[in-house]
Design a protein around this motif. Structure first.
Motif: not given
Lengths: 246, 422
Positions: B171-178, B338-343
């Protein structure tokens, strides 16, 4: 002898009926309480209409790593508008369009927003109350602040006398809308008539901040409108490097 | 008379029946548990103390020792398969309030298993992909996969004895809160209406007051239609492209495009080298972290599947004991944590046949979560594979690679694709 039997039955019927009613009432009460207990956990005792600071104070009372933490918050106003935060009884430096600050959880911060379209000479005094924090990986706190959007429509609504409550919540990934959302726009929904925006946000995610915009202007004679000026930290939005965590 | 009223009440059997009914109602408020269908041992949510000790002593402390990992087995057929266990999904609050941002929010979270200086928090700020959570994935006779839910990524293949084996990835998790907002506007118009309505009630009948003061005029700012228009689900379905992008790339092409995070020997060749352990641990930090205490589902026909590797290297390997044991390893990496929306986030899947027999019909399926959007024409493969992407019914995409050639022992390959954070 045979005349006794109908009489006994009638007495029995009279006594059974109230007893049955009691049992039915008890069963309904137990069933209702059981169904009540299966509701999802939300801020039942709170409401978006509570005075500013009440919800955040209760969040502090619940404990956890929130007391004393400066949660980065990015406040964005429409293009051309000016933002300033209350500090030491007055409003400090003005910022054009956007400001990135660290705010205490549970405190109420008053803003001064002016110069927004269409008249450019109106001003409102919103408040921001941070009621929960984020837990980003180390060094990423400034890259992922809580966004507080001051839209032109809502600023004008407040200037016209309306009171706008905007509960910002963190979307639950499993329930997130499959819609694109970019950095310059924040999805929002209108709380259904008769419902509390905090309760609605509770069902859709984790509320983290409450923005209140009203048309009332602070004055020295109005104690309820004294500027709320708890300490805050101002960050440089352009310098939100990954390594610049608070 | 009073004595007669007390003794002539409900019969005893009727009272007891009511008490039993109330007890049943009270017990029904507990959580619904789906019991295991067979005698296979259910994997617990948290590791026992001896497992925690072993994890502390190991170089990759979030992988369970092989002898302590239990799995389940069941026969596969064309008939519907009753799922024996509902596994809790990590990284999401609600079911487990002990949510842990650094290790997936499972109940086994502890400060010892988290990196230092990390504060435990809810897992609702992460987007996860990979693994097999919820209902276990299973393959029907017509090659359709059941139990493949959002975020699941599994591979299935045929063995020489006719079994179909399902293997989940890590499992891979990316920090990307929206964030989103709920708005409420209260205007002075509403107050004026309430005052006028009170006066009208005193002077007129309520019906008349309703006619003159339509309440709807006080709620003009609540534009419900606007809200509905903001999330037209059918629009998102329409941009899915069924049967999209069959693209075959040579080995050299894909190797040359490996990002720094995936340019490791274990990805290029499938061989784990000790010198790369530190870099590998960094690249798959999320992978190892988030796959630690989760139950995995591996299916073998009439055989007990046990984890063979997993302590010293990332990924999950399952096989059966015996002279001929099929084994497939599936490793998943993400280009960022980690990633922002759109990335965009690039995912890399490395699969290897590390068993001692040939396996065929290898198919790898990845069901993206709602907030991950597959970037068209970004799927690559180092082996000949038929790629397809179909909508998953919840606004995202199911990616499917069907490896055309059987995999000899020691063979493997790399799959890559990009997804955009919504």
């Amino acid at each position: 002898m045979t005349t006794v039997s109908p009489s006994a039955r009638s007495v029995s019927h009279r006594t059974q009926f109230p007893g049955l009613l009691r049992w039915v009432t008890l069963v309904i009460a137990v069933t209702a309480s059981t169904a009540n207990g299966q509701q999802p956990p939300v801020h039942w005792l709170h409401a978006g209409a509570t005075p500013p600071g009440a919800i955040g104070s209760l969040r502090l009372a619940r404990g956890g790593p929130v007391s004393g933490y400066f949660q980065p918050v990015r406040i964005r106003a429409p293009q051309g508008a000016w933002i300033s935060l209350a500090e030491e009884g007055s409003f400090g430096a003005t910022h054009s369009g956007e400001v990135l600050v660290g705010m205490h959880i549970g405190a109420v911060y008053r803003l001064h927003v002016s110069g927004f379209a269409p008249d450019f000479d109106r001003e409102v005094y919103p408040t921001v109350e941070v009621i929960d924090r984020l837990y980003p990986p180390a060094g990423l706190a400034l890259r992922y602040p809580i966004p507080v959007e001051l839209t032109e429509e809502e600023l004008n609504l407040a200037a016209d006398g309306s009171f706008v409550t905007r509960v910002i919540y963190l979307e639950e990934p499993a329930q997130a809308l499959p819609a694109r959302q970019y950095d310059d726009e924040q999805a929002w929904v209108e709380a259904p008539s008769g419902s509390d925006p905090l309760a609605v946000a509770d069902e859709m995610g984790r509320p983290v901040a409450i923005l209140r915009i009203g048309g009332r202007q602070p004055s020295r004679n109005n104690t309820a409108a004294v500027p709320c000026d708890p300490p805050y930290i101002q960050y440089d939005p352009a310098g939100c490097d990954i390594s610049d965590g608070p | 008379m009073m004595m007669h009223r007390t003794t002539a009440g409900l019969p005893t059997w009727w009272r007891r029946a009511l008490v039993a009914l109330m007890l049943l109602i009270l017990c029904s408020c507990q959580a619904v548990m789906i019991p295991p269908e067979d005698d296979s041992e259910v994997i617990s949510d948290g590791p026992p103390p001896e497992v925690i000790e072993a994890m502390r002593a190991d170089a990759f402390p979030r992988s369970l020792p092989a002898e302590l990992v239990k799995s389940e087995s069941r026969e596969l057929s064309g008939e519907p398969i009753a799922m024996p266990q509902i596994n809790s999904r990590p990284g999401q609050p609600g079911t487990a309030t002990c949510g842990c941002a650094c290790c997936g929010g499972g109940n086994a979270c502890s400060t010892e298993s988290c990196p230092p200086d990390e504060i435990i928090g809810p897992g609702d700020e992460y987007l996860c992909d990979g693994g097999d959570y919820g209902l276990p994935a299973a393959v029907r006779a017509d090659w359709t996969v059941d139990g493949l839910e959002q975020e699941d990524a599994v591979a299935h293949y045929d063995t020489l004895d006719g079994s179909v084996v399902v293997t989940p990835s890590n499992r891979v998790c990316v920090y990307a809160p929206r964030f989103a907002a709920v708005r409420r506007v209260v205007s002075l118009v509403a107050h004026e209406h309430r005052t006028q309505l009170d006066v009208a009630v005193e002077q007129h009948a309520p019906v008349r007051a309703d006619d003159m003061q339509p309440v709807i005029s006080a709620t003009q700012h609540h534009v419900i239609a606007t809200n509905v228009a903001e999330r037209p689900v059918n629009v998102f379905r329409s941009r899915q492209q069924a049967g999209e992008a069959l693209r075959l790339l040579g080995v050299t092409d894909v190797y040359s495009s490996l990002g720094v995070y995936a340019n490791l020997e274990v990805i290029r060749t499938g061989e784990v080298i000790g010198a790369e352990k530190a870099k590998l641990a960094e690249s798959v930090q999320s992978a190892v972290t988030w796959s630690s205490d989760q139950a995995v589902q591996v299916v073998f026909e009439n055989k007990q599947a046990v984890a063979l590797v997993g302590v010293k290297q990332p990924g999950i390997v399952y096989g059966t004991s015996g002279p001929e044991s099929p084994r497939l390893r599936l490793i998943k990496l993400a280009s960022t944590y980690h990633a922002l929306p759109g990335e965009e986030v690039e995912f890399t899947l490395r699969f290897d046949n590390i068993g001692d027999q040939i396996i065929g019909n290898v198919t790898i399926v990845d069901n993206l979560t709602t907030r991950l959007e597959y970037v068209p024409d970004t799927a690559k493969s180092t082996v000949d594979a038929a790629f397809s992407s179909v909508p998953n019914g919840s606004g995202s995409t199911v990616l499917r690679w069907e490896i055309e050639e059987p995999l000899e022992p020691g063979d493997g390959g790399i799959l890559q694709f990009k997804s955009r954070v919504k």
